[in-house]
Design a protein around this motif. Structure first.
Motif, PDB file in Angstrom:
ATOM      1  N   VAL A   1      36.431  37.150  38.975  1.00 44.43           N
ATOM      2  CA  VAL A   1      36.682  35.904  39.708  1.00 44.43           C
ATOM      3  C   VAL A   1      35.435  35.515  40.501  1.00 44.43           C
ATOM      4  CG1 VAL A   1      38.089  34.788  41.493  1.00 44.43           C
ATOM      5  CG2 VAL A   1      39.169  36.314  39.832  1.00 44.43           C
TER       6      VAL A   1
ATOM      7  N   ARG B   1      36.981  33.000  50.760  1.00 45.54           N
ATOM      8  CA  ARG B   1      37.200  34.346  50.229  1.00 45.54           C
ATOM      9  C   ARG B   1      37.464  34.289  48.734  1.00 45.54           C
ATOM     10  NH1 ARG B   1      40.857  39.123  52.617  1.00 45.54           N
ATOM     11  NH2 ARG B   1      39.144  39.062  54.077  1.00 45.54           N
ATOM     12  N   VAL B   2      36.831  35.232  48.027  1.00 48.29           N
ATOM     13  CA  VAL B   2      37.074  35.444  46.606  1.00 48.29           C
ATOM     14  C   VAL B   2      37.332  36.934  46.429  1.00 48.29           C
ATOM     15  CG1 VAL B   2      36.024  35.419  44.318  1.00 48.29           C
ATOM     16  CG2 VAL B   2      35.663  33.498  45.853  1.00 48.29           C
ATOM     17  N   VAL B   3      38.339  37.282  45.640  1.00 49.71           N
ATOM     18  CA  VAL B   3      38.693  38.681  45.401  1.00 49.71           C
ATOM     19  C   VAL B   3      38.635  38.958  43.900  1.00 49.71           C
ATOM     20  CG1 VAL B   3      40.475  40.451  45.644  1.00 49.71           C
ATOM     21  CG2 VAL B   3      40.181  38.719  47.447  1.00 49.71           C
TER      22      VAL B   3
ATOM     23  N   THR C   1      33.327  32.157  39.943  1.00 47.92           N
ATOM     24  CA  THR C   1      33.219  31.198  41.054  1.00 47.92           C
ATOM     25  C   THR C   1      31.762  30.852  41.326  1.00 47.92           C
ATOM     26  OG1 THR C   1      35.266  32.068  42.006  1.00 47.92           O
ATOM     27  CG2 THR C   1      33.851  30.760  43.449  1.00 47.92           C
TER      28      THR C   1
ATOM     29  N   PRO D   1      36.222  28.238  48.221  1.00 49.42           N
ATOM     30  CA  PRO D   1      37.307  28.877  47.480  1.00 49.42           C
ATOM     31  C   PRO D   1      38.315  29.499  48.445  1.00 49.42           C
ATOM     32  CG  PRO D   1      35.371  30.261  47.422  1.00 49.42           C
ATOM     33  CD  PRO D   1      34.966  28.985  48.117  1.00 49.42           C
ATOM     34  N   ARG D   2      39.526  29.725  47.935  1.00 51.63           N
ATOM     35  CA  ARG D   2      40.590  30.358  48.711  1.00 51.63           C
ATOM     36  C   ARG D   2      41.180  31.497  47.898  1.00 51.63           C
ATOM     37  NH1 ARG D   2      42.361  26.904  52.834  1.00 51.63           N
ATOM     38  NH2 ARG D   2      41.607  24.783  52.583  1.00 51.63           N
ATOM     39  N   SER D   3      41.540  32.547  48.599  1.00 51.97           N
ATOM     40  CA  SER D   3      42.239  33.659  47.957  1.00 51.97           C
ATOM     41  C   SER D   3      43.382  34.070  48.865  1.00 51.97           C
ATOM     42  CB  SER D   3      41.283  34.832  47.746  1.00 51.97           C
ATOM     43  OG  SER D   3      41.964  35.911  47.153  1.00 51.97           O
ATOM     44  N   GLY D   4      44.589  34.040  48.340  1.00 51.64           N
ATOM     45  CA  GLY D   4      45.749  34.393  49.142  1.00 51.64           C
ATOM     46  C   GLY D   4      45.894  33.514  50.361  1.00 51.64           C
TER      47      GLY D   4
ATOM     48  N   ILE E   1      35.586  41.987  47.546  1.00 51.25           N
ATOM     49  CA  ILE E   1      35.920  40.832  48.379  1.00 51.25           C
ATOM     50  C   ILE E   1      34.600  40.193  48.781  1.00 51.25           C
ATOM     51  CG2 ILE E   1      36.889  40.034  50.568  1.00 51.25           C
ATOM     52  CD1 ILE E   1      38.843  42.426  50.384  1.00 51.25           C
TER      53      ILE E   1
ATOM     54  N   GLU F   1      33.027  37.048  51.039  1.00 58.64           N
ATOM     55  CA  GLU F   1      33.212  36.003  52.042  1.00 58.64           C
ATOM     56  C   GLU F   1      31.833  35.384  52.310  1.00 58.64           C
ATOM     57  OE1 GLU F   1      37.019  37.889  54.363  1.00 58.64           O
ATOM     58  OE2 GLU F   1      35.035  38.442  55.094  1.00 58.64           O
TER      59      GLU F   1
END
Length: 177
Positions: free
Chosen positions: A80, A74-76, A84, A66-69, A53, A55
């Motif tokens: 990815v 956040r990038v997971v 990114t 960026p967006r995750s969920g 993860i 941030e």
């Protein structure tokens, strides 16, 4: 993530093993910065756990993060994450970067887990026609590490910034990540 607190050894870890683990973590961190600055994307993802993860995007304008969920900044996932960062630094407008990590505070929390805080400084340059724009940032990386298949890898990263010197429209070249 809590702050590193002491130099105690986790149960079952000798002083020599602790020193070796700390040095291996420092090498992974240093390689991450070097691979990012030299744009070795084929190696970058491999320094992170598959479920890493990150941030580290809070310094970007909100519409570029960026967006995750549904979570902004956040990038997971290691691939990815590499993709990114590559889109940001090695996209249609290449960005030259220099990242420095200093004064690591690393705490081993078990024989296979650790956390650390690094003072950081980054410099970014990109060309806008004949003009060169420049960003100079200062802050801290807050990280967690896990030993996976005998290798220390980065499993979590958060960047907190103390100061950023850049023109207000520095990131106008980039699209949303």
């Amino acid at each position: 993530m809590s702050e590193p607190t002491s130099n105690h050894l986790p149960p079952g870890l000798s002083a020599a093993a602790a020193v070796l683990a700390t040095e291996e973590i420092k090498r992974v961190f240093a390689a991450r910065l070097r691979y990012m600055d030299t744009k070795q994307w084929h190696r970058y993802a491999g320094l992170h756990t598959e479920d890493v993860i990150s941030e580290t995007w809070g310094g970007l304008p909100g519409d570029k993060q960026p967006r995750s969920g549904g979570t902004t900044n956040r990038v997971v996932g290691n691939q990815v994450l590499a993709d990114t960062i590559r889109a940001l630094l090695d996209g249609p407008v290449p960005v030259t970067t220099v990242h420095h990590g200093h004064t690591p505070e690393i705490e081993l929390t078990s024989a296979t887990t650790a956390r650390g805080v690094w003072a950081m400084e980054d410099l970014l340059w990109w060309s806008d026609g004949d003009a060169e724009l420049h960003l100079h940032g200062y802050g801290h990386y807050h990280e967690e590490y896990r030993k996976v298949a005998g290798r220390w890898l980065i499993g979590y990263r958060k960047l907190t910034r103390l100061r950023v010197d850049a023109p207000p429209d520095f990131f106008r070249f980039m699209k949303a990540l």
